[in-house]
Design a protein around this motif. Structure first.
Motif, short mmCIF file in Angstrom:
data_model
loop_
_atom_site.label_atom_id
_atom_site.label_comp_id
_atom_site.label_asym_id
_atom_site.label_seq_id
_atom_site.Cartn_x
_atom_site.Cartn_y
_atom_site.Cartn_z
N PRO A 214 0.83 -1.21 0.00
CA PRO A 214 0.00 0.00 0.00
C PRO A 214 0.87 1.27 0.00
O PRO A 214 1.94 1.29 0.62
CB PRO A 214 -0.78 -0.11 1.32
CG PRO A 214 -0.80 -1.56 1.62
CD PRO A 214 0.51 -2.10 1.13
N GLU A 215 0.39 2.30 -0.69
CA GLU A 215 1.12 3.57 -0.71
C GLU A 215 0.71 4.41 0.51
O GLU A 215 -0.28 4.06 1.18
CB GLU A 215 0.85 4.35 -2.00
CG GLU A 215 -0.49 5.07 -2.09
CD GLU A 215 -1.69 4.13 -2.32
OE1 GLU A 215 -1.48 2.92 -2.54
OE2 GLU A 215 -2.84 4.64 -2.25
N ALA A 216 1.44 5.47 0.79
CA ALA A 216 1.12 6.31 1.95
C ALA A 216 1.55 7.75 1.71
O ALA A 216 2.31 8.05 0.79
CB ALA A 216 1.82 5.77 3.20
N LYS A 217 1.00 8.62 2.53
CA LYS A 217 1.44 10.03 2.51
C LYS A 217 1.79 10.36 3.94
O LYS A 217 1.02 10.04 4.85
CB LYS A 217 0.28 10.90 2.04
CG LYS A 217 0.60 12.39 2.01
CD LYS A 217 -0.59 13.18 1.46
CE LYS A 217 -0.20 14.59 1.12
NZ LYS A 217 0.21 15.40 2.28
N GLY A 223 4.41 21.51 12.60
CA GLY A 223 3.24 22.37 12.83
C GLY A 223 2.08 22.08 11.89
O GLY A 223 2.26 21.59 10.77
N GLU A 224 0.89 22.42 12.37
CA GLU A 224 -0.30 22.24 11.54
C GLU A 224 -0.23 23.10 10.29
O GLU A 224 0.40 24.15 10.30
CB GLU A 224 -1.56 22.54 12.38
CG GLU A 224 -1.87 21.35 13.27
CD GLU A 224 -2.63 21.65 14.54
OE1 GLU A 224 -3.33 22.67 14.59
OE2 GLU A 224 -2.50 20.85 15.48
N ASP A 393 -13.10 5.55 5.39
CA ASP A 393 -12.33 6.50 4.58
C ASP A 393 -11.30 7.17 5.49
O ASP A 393 -11.27 6.90 6.70
CB ASP A 393 -13.26 7.52 3.90
CG ASP A 393 -14.20 8.19 4.90
OD1 ASP A 393 -13.87 8.21 6.11
OD2 ASP A 393 -15.26 8.68 4.49
N ILE A 394 -10.48 8.04 4.90
CA ILE A 394 -9.42 8.68 5.69
C ILE A 394 -10.02 9.48 6.85
O ILE A 394 -9.54 9.43 7.98
CB ILE A 394 -8.55 9.61 4.78
CG1 ILE A 394 -7.86 8.82 3.68
CG2 ILE A 394 -7.55 10.41 5.60
CD1 ILE A 394 -6.84 7.82 4.14
N GLU A 395 -11.09 10.20 6.54
CA GLU A 395 -11.71 11.06 7.55
C GLU A 395 -12.12 10.26 8.79
O GLU A 395 -11.80 10.63 9.92
CB GLU A 395 -12.93 11.75 6.94
CG GLU A 395 -13.51 12.81 7.84
CD GLU A 395 -14.58 13.66 7.15
OE1 GLU A 395 -15.01 13.29 6.02
OE2 GLU A 395 -14.97 14.67 7.73
N SER A 396 -12.78 9.11 8.57
CA SER A 396 -13.24 8.37 9.75
C SER A 396 -12.07 7.67 10.45
O SER A 396 -12.06 7.54 11.67
CB SER A 396 -14.37 7.40 9.39
OG SER A 396 -13.89 6.40 8.54
N SER A 397 -11.06 7.24 9.70
CA SER A 397 -9.91 6.60 10.37
C SER A 397 -9.20 7.60 11.28
O SER A 397 -8.88 7.29 12.43
CB SER A 397 -8.96 5.98 9.35
OG SER A 397 -8.32 6.96 8.60
N ILE A 398 -8.99 8.81 10.76
CA ILE A 398 -8.30 9.82 11.57
C ILE A 398 -9.15 10.23 12.77
O ILE A 398 -8.63 10.40 13.89
CB ILE A 398 -7.93 11.03 10.68
CG1 ILE A 398 -6.81 10.65 9.69
CG2 ILE A 398 -7.51 12.23 11.50
CD1 ILE A 398 -5.46 10.34 10.32
N LYS A 399 -10.44 10.31 12.56
CA LYS A 399 -11.36 10.66 13.66
C LYS A 399 -11.25 9.62 14.78
O LYS A 399 -11.22 9.96 15.97
CB LYS A 399 -12.79 10.72 13.11
CG LYS A 399 -13.71 11.57 13.92
CD LYS A 399 -15.03 11.80 13.17
CE LYS A 399 -16.16 11.69 14.17
NZ LYS A 399 -17.24 10.83 13.73
N ASN A 400 -11.17 8.35 14.40
CA ASN A 400 -11.04 7.29 15.40
C ASN A 400 -9.73 7.43 16.18
O ASN A 400 -9.68 7.20 17.38
CB ASN A 400 -11.12 5.92 14.73
CG ASN A 400 -12.50 5.65 14.14
OD1 ASN A 400 -13.48 6.28 14.53
ND2 ASN A 400 -12.57 4.74 13.18
N GLY A 420 -4.28 14.31 7.54
CA GLY A 420 -5.25 13.86 6.53
C GLY A 420 -6.19 14.94 6.03
O GLY A 420 -6.90 14.74 5.05
N LYS A 421 -6.20 16.09 6.69
CA LYS A 421 -7.18 17.14 6.35
C LYS A 421 -7.07 17.58 4.89
O LYS A 421 -8.07 17.84 4.23
CB LYS A 421 -6.93 18.34 7.26
CG LYS A 421 -8.20 18.98 7.74
CD LYS A 421 -7.89 20.03 8.78
CE LYS A 421 -9.17 20.72 9.23
NZ LYS A 421 -8.89 21.68 10.29
#
Ligand code: AMP
Ligand code: GLY
Length: 426
Positions: A214-217, A223-224, A393-400, A420-421
């Protein structure tokens, strides 16, 4: 199989977690490991760069496979050390010999390799202390920002991107004449700046066949909004939305296949991982850098998405049958957020007590700079814990992951709230 993993970060905890699930495993050791790896095997207090100690331990315990996490031992030749000693040569090392690890160990070598094999990368020239004036003249032909890279390993700090020509010339001189990065900057690569989005692609190879993982970023800045100093990595996501089929086909045809063919043409036997640091410019991939290992924290999102048995893939390398093994990837998303010590990537304190409460059912807590002392888990590095979660999706994984992080505490804990934003569709 008896397996030894070398290293002590989040990457190595993720490796130990994944190898620990294999039915082929009989015993797992991690040297030196951390408080998290203890849950999957036995930690041994050995420095991965002390080859003699690693070898003595491997013989004593009948180790069959050694998985090298970080680049240091590979660039210094741990694989050569094992394969040149008859007592050790039957042990499979997952990681290339020095002749292959130089793809990461020398930027000048990797640029020459790419040029010789028609692999897309930024235009460049290399300079040494005797050619500073030529380097300055070359900088004058370029447009800002200017990219200067120390040739050798410089703990992730050897790349400078500067806006003014004057500063670029000053930095070039300081790297070459004043050895700003020690012997790593005896040579400097000056290259064209590529404006695009980065993505990391990983393969495992036995030198002939390869399997794409799998690829990744990853998110490198402290900093944000990608501001502030560079770090080892503050978070990562997988999959990467823009790395679609068309893009990955280009990566395979223009980069992966020419790299494998190039290694063979140059008689470089390569086994282990290749990490392609890529940048997407106007629809086409370019290589920013090669690494001879997995990334950290990228491993903390790519191994959770690998459904296949990792040890089976390593066995494929050991027996030259990687082409017959399967790589199955989970379509779910994974995101990881790194919890770091206050002050990191500059000075920070170690030894803070860590408390871990409720973990979200879709999260995995990977330890990085932690250790167990008197039955307590304490901080032992800048990057402390990498919280990975699955999601649709990315949004829910990061939220978890953020939900799990609410229940993890240590003094001066810091993390980015925007992992992920940038790829989440508005
Ligand atoms: P490296 O250590 O080679 O990965 O470089 C560190 C970071 O510098 C990369 O992840 C990129 O963000 C950036 N970088 C390196 N080379 C270039 C380039 N030619 N153009 C734009 N950014 C670059
Ligand atoms: N996260 C970047 C690296 O491992 O090199």
């Amino acid at each position: 199989m008896k397996v030894l993993v070398l290293g002590s970060g989040g990457r190595e905890h993720a490796l130990a977690w994944k190898i620990g699930q294999s039915s082929l495993l009989s015993k797992l050791y991690i040297a030196p490991g951390n408080a998290g790896t203890l849950e999957h095997g036995e930690n041994v207090a050995i420095d991965p760069e002390n080859f003699q100690q690693v070898a003595e331990f491997a013989i004593e315990k009948n180790i069959e496979i050694i998985v090298v996490g970080p680049e240091g031992p590979l660039v210094k030749g741990i694989h050569n050390y094992f394969s040149s000693n008859p007592e050790l040569s039957s042990i499979t090392i997952i990681g290339p010999k020095k002749e292959g690890a130089i793809l990461e160990g020398s930027k000048d070598f990797s640029k020459k390799f790419m040029a010789a094999n028609n692999i897309p990368t930024a235009k460049y020239k290399s300079f040494d202390v005797d050619s500073i004036a030529d380097g300055e003249a070359y900088l004058e032909t370029m447009t800002p920002p200017y990219v200067l890279k120390a040739d050798g390993l410089a703990a992730g700090k050897g790349v400078l991107i500067v806006d003014s020509l004057k500063k670029a010339k000053k930095e070039l001189r300081s790297m070459l004449a004043n050895k700003k990065f020690g012997s790593a900057s005896k040579k400097v690569v000056v290259e064209e700046f590529l404006d695009g989005i980065e993505v990391s692609v990983f393969i495992i190879t036995d030198g002939n066949s390869y399997k794409i993982l799998p690829e990744a970023k990853d998110y490198k800045r402290i900093g944000e909004g990608d501001t502030g100093l560079n770090t080892g990595g503050m978070g990562a996501i997988s999959p990467v939305p823009f790395a679609n089929r068309e893009f990955m086909d280009k990566v395979e045809n223009q980069i992966i296949i020419p790299t494998i063919k190039g290694l063979r043409k140059e008689n470089i036997e390569y086994s282990g991982f290749i990490f392609f640091g890529l940048i997407l410019v106007k629809g086409d991939p370019y290589v920013i850098e090669y690494n001879c290992r997995l990334g950290d924290p990228e491993t903390e999102v790519i191994l959770p998405r690998l459904k296949s048995d990792l040890l089976d893939l390593f066995d494929g390398i050991a027996s030259d049958t990687l082409s017959e093994r399967d790589v199955e990837i989970d379509p779910k998303s994974a995101g990881t957020v790194m919890l770091v010590s206050g002050g990191y990537p500059e000075d920070y304190k170690k030894g803070e007590a860590i408390t871990i409460g409720n973990i979200h059912e879709r999260s995995i807590v990977f330890h990085a700079g932690t250790k167990k002392e008197n039955e307590k888990v304490i901080t032992n590095g800048g990057r402390v814990i990498s919280v990975t979660s699955y999601g649709k999706d990315i949004e829910s994984s990061i939220k978890n992951s953020y939900s799990t992080i609410e229940n993890i505490h240590f003094n001066k804990m810091n993390f980015r709230r925007d992992i992920g934003k940038d790829v989440i569709k508005k």
